[in-house]
Write a protein that holds these residues in place. Sequence first.
Motif, PDB file in Angstrom:
ATOM      1  N   ALA A 164       0.786  18.178  -6.901  1.00 24.16           N
ATOM      2  CA  ALA A 164       1.612  17.063  -6.404  1.00 24.16           C
ATOM      3  C   ALA A 164       2.762  16.749  -7.347  1.00 24.16           C
ATOM      4  CB  ALA A 164       0.747  15.826  -6.194  1.00 24.16           C
ATOM      5  N   ASP A 165       2.933  17.534  -8.396  1.00 22.74           N
ATOM      6  CA  ASP A 165       4.060  17.403  -9.318  1.00 22.74           C
ATOM      7  C   ASP A 165       4.166  16.007  -9.932  1.00 22.74           C
ATOM      8  OD1 ASP A 165       6.337  17.952 -10.798  1.00 22.74           O
ATOM      9  OD2 ASP A 165       7.703  17.719  -9.099  1.00 22.74           O
ATOM     10  N   PRO A 166       3.180  15.611 -10.744  1.00 20.54           N
ATOM     11  CA  PRO A 166       3.254  14.272 -11.334  1.00 20.54           C
ATOM     12  C   PRO A 166       4.486  14.065 -12.204  1.00 20.54           C
ATOM     13  CG  PRO A 166       1.498  15.592 -12.347  1.00 20.54           C
ATOM     14  CD  PRO A 166       1.961  16.332 -11.144  1.00 20.54           C
ATOM     15  N   ARG A 167       4.951  15.117 -12.901  1.00 19.35           N
ATOM     16  CA  ARG A 167       6.167  14.966 -13.708  1.00 19.35           C
ATOM     17  C   ARG A 167       7.368  14.652 -12.833  1.00 19.35           C
ATOM     18  NH1 ARG A 167       7.018  19.642 -18.149  1.00 19.35           N
ATOM     19  NH2 ARG A 167       8.880  18.345 -18.459  1.00 19.35           N
ATOM     20  N   GLY A 168       7.431  15.279 -11.664  1.00 20.29           N
ATOM     21  CA  GLY A 168       8.526  15.000 -10.751  1.00 20.29           C
ATOM     22  C   GLY A 168       8.469  13.583 -10.207  1.00 20.29           C
ATOM     23  N   CYS A 169       7.246  13.073  -9.983  1.00 25.38           N
ATOM     24  CA  CYS A 169       7.089  11.701  -9.503  1.00 25.38           C
ATOM     25  C   CYS A 169       7.605  10.709 -10.539  1.00 25.38           C
ATOM     26  CB  CYS A 169       5.620  11.414  -9.196  1.00 25.38           C
ATOM     27  SG  CYS A 169       4.929  12.403  -7.847  1.00 25.38           S
ATOM     28  N   VAL A 170       7.258  10.941 -11.801  1.00 24.42           N
ATOM     29  CA  VAL A 170       7.718  10.050 -12.870  1.00 24.42           C
ATOM     30  C   VAL A 170       9.231  10.168 -13.028  1.00 24.42           C
ATOM     31  CG1 VAL A 170       7.518   9.462 -15.316  1.00 24.42           C
ATOM     32  CG2 VAL A 170       5.497  10.180 -14.042  1.00 24.42           C
TER      33      VAL A 170
ATOM     34  N   GLN B  29       0.857  -1.185   0.000  1.00 22.07           N
ATOM     35  CA  GLN B  29       0.000   0.000   0.000  1.00 22.07           C
ATOM     36  C   GLN B  29       0.892   1.234   0.000  1.00 22.07           C
ATOM     37  OE1 GLN B  29      -2.992   0.164   3.058  1.00 22.07           O
ATOM     38  NE2 GLN B  29      -3.608   2.258   2.536  1.00 22.07           N
ATOM     39  N   ALA B  30       0.832   2.004  -1.069  1.00 26.54           N
ATOM     40  CA  ALA B  30       1.657   3.208  -1.189  1.00 26.54           C
ATOM     41  C   ALA B  30       1.043   4.120  -2.234  1.00 26.54           C
ATOM     42  CB  ALA B  30       3.098   2.847  -1.557  1.00 26.54           C
ATOM     43  N   ASP B  31       1.522   5.343  -2.249  1.00 26.83           N
ATOM     44  CA  ASP B  31       0.970   6.407  -3.079  1.00 26.83           C
ATOM     45  C   ASP B  31       1.957   6.753  -4.184  1.00 26.83           C
ATOM     46  OD1 ASP B  31      -0.090   8.797  -4.105  1.00 26.83           O
ATOM     47  OD2 ASP B  31      -0.680   9.535  -2.122  1.00 26.83           O
ATOM     48  N   VAL B  32       1.472   6.818  -5.421  1.00 29.04           N
ATOM     49  CA  VAL B  32       2.334   7.186  -6.543  1.00 29.04           C
ATOM     50  C   VAL B  32       2.982   8.541  -6.321  1.00 29.04           C
ATOM     51  CG1 VAL B  32       0.450   8.252  -7.869  1.00 29.04           C
ATOM     52  CG2 VAL B  32       2.440   7.326  -9.074  1.00 29.04           C
ATOM     53  N   ARG B  33       2.366   9.384  -5.492  1.00 28.71           N
ATOM     54  CA  ARG B  33       2.916  10.712  -5.216  1.00 28.71           C
ATOM     55  C   ARG B  33       4.109  10.666  -4.270  1.00 28.71           C
ATOM     56  NH1 ARG B  33      -2.926  13.115  -3.698  1.00 28.71           N
ATOM     57  NH2 ARG B  33      -2.922  11.043  -2.711  1.00 28.71           N
TER      58      ARG B  33
END
Length: 274
Positions: free
Chosen positions: A168-174, A128-132
């Motif tokens: 949440a900066d999805p580009r930064g997460c990727v 259980q974890a968050d893509v963010r």
Amino acid sequence: MTRPSWAPEGIDLDRPSASRVYDYFVGGMHNFEIDRQLALQIEAFTPNVAETMRANRDLLRRCVRFLVDAGINQFLDIGSGIPTVGNVHEVAQGRDPSARVVYVDIDPVAVAHSRAILDGDPRTAVIQADVRQPDVILADPQVRKLIDFDEPVAVLLLGVLHFVGNDADPRGCVAALRDAVASGSYLAITHATFDGQPTEVLEAQKLSGRTSTEIVLRAKDEIAAYFDGWSLMEPGLVHLPLWRPDNPDDIYSAPEQSGAYAGVARKNSVEAAP
């Protein structure tokens, strides 16, 4: 209601689950009447929703087959939902029995069901974890046990980034995931879009803002930016049915009705697509 073995104690079977609703739409068996009732209500408002979800699941199967054939035998599936009919481990291990898969989801209901379904399979894990929070995912002991980040890995972000707001900066997460994987790794993304969508779909998106899982529809150029630092494989970023269809007859007359784009890319690759 008799509680099946895949529905562990502590999971409320009297309330619908988004993960089980998705399972119903893609033809799975891990759902209940209350989930099916909600699915029918959703479908009445947005008639293409089931078609879109099935197109995404069909794309998952084609994508995993492509990746195994490209030599990948370890998968990190983020935003996985319930590993229902035709999911990553079934497709990958059917082609390569040594394939290892870690499923990641933020939804505790999906995680609990997944753990029950996959109990006893040493080549799969569920966290259980968050893509963010990619650093949390990458540091998880179960991830580290099954995934060797010194070797190529496939990172699957199928139908999850449109739940990540721009704040949440999805580009930064990727990018964090890109930096953590070895050269020769792959990234697969599907993402909902407002491009070419009818008014009722856009109105449904506005309603999602009232929930904890607001959908952020994005344009093709915004989605393409997630692949910075990767080399897109043919046919590039396209509507779901257009990504390497098994049969030309599988492409219906208006592929944009799938409401989402799909792309698969290789890290540091200058090679042509296989």
